[in-house]
Write a protein that holds these residues in place. Structure first.
Motif: not given
Length: 169
Positions: A20, A24-25, A46
């Motif tokens: 990451i 969050k991604t 993402s």
């Protein structure tokens, strides 16, 4: 660069367990380098387990070079973040193709050589080089270096076997 051996096709298949780099991604893409040749995959938004399935062609020369790859996270307002690097020596692929030519192996699915993880590559697991559909093919999982986790799957094909005969002196 030395004598031209031929062309290889490198398919960047997918990544798994990438790190990451955003909140969050990540938005990963791969840059492949072979000598002074460079190719870049599309950005997958993402996703930490992206699927690219993109094929690139490179000219290889004698002595066989090292295929290098870098994975980045695409950012819009700052420099892209590194997500890891990996490398793979193409010498075992070229040597297997030469062996196939010398021995005259033509049986579909014949394993020509097995490559194990070592300092000359970033293999995550053992890799076999085989004769498939008239091509010398190596399927590899490369472990990304300098990061906590991440692997990239590649398929490398050397199809013009007449180009891999040893250079005459």
């Amino acid at each position: 660069m030395g004598d031209k051996l031929g062309q290889i096709k490198v398919t960047v298949i997918k990544g798994r367990r990438l790190v990451i780099r955003d909140f969050k991604t990540s938005d990963p893409y791969v840059i492949l380098k072979l000598g002074n040749q460079t190719a870049k995959t599309k950005v997958i938004n993402s996703c930490l387990n992206p699927v690219w399935n993109e094929e690139f062609c490179f000219t290889i020369s004698e002595p066989a070079e090292v295929l290098k790859l870098e994975v980045f996270d695409k950012d819009h307002f700052k420099a892209d973040d590194k997500m890891g690097t990996a490398h793979l020596s193409l010498q075992p692929l070229v040597a297997a193709a030469r062996l196939r030519t010398i021995l005259g192996v033509a049986s579909e699915g014949t394993t020509l050589r097995k490559v194990i993880p070592n300092k000359d590559n970033c293999l995550a697991i053992d890799s076999s080089i085989s004769w498939v559909n008239g091509e010398v093919v190596q399927d590899v999982w490369l472990r990304l270096c300098d990061v906590e986790s991440g692997d990239i799957e590649l398929k490398i094909k050397l199809s013009d076997l007449s180009c891999v005969a040893p250079a005459s002196t």
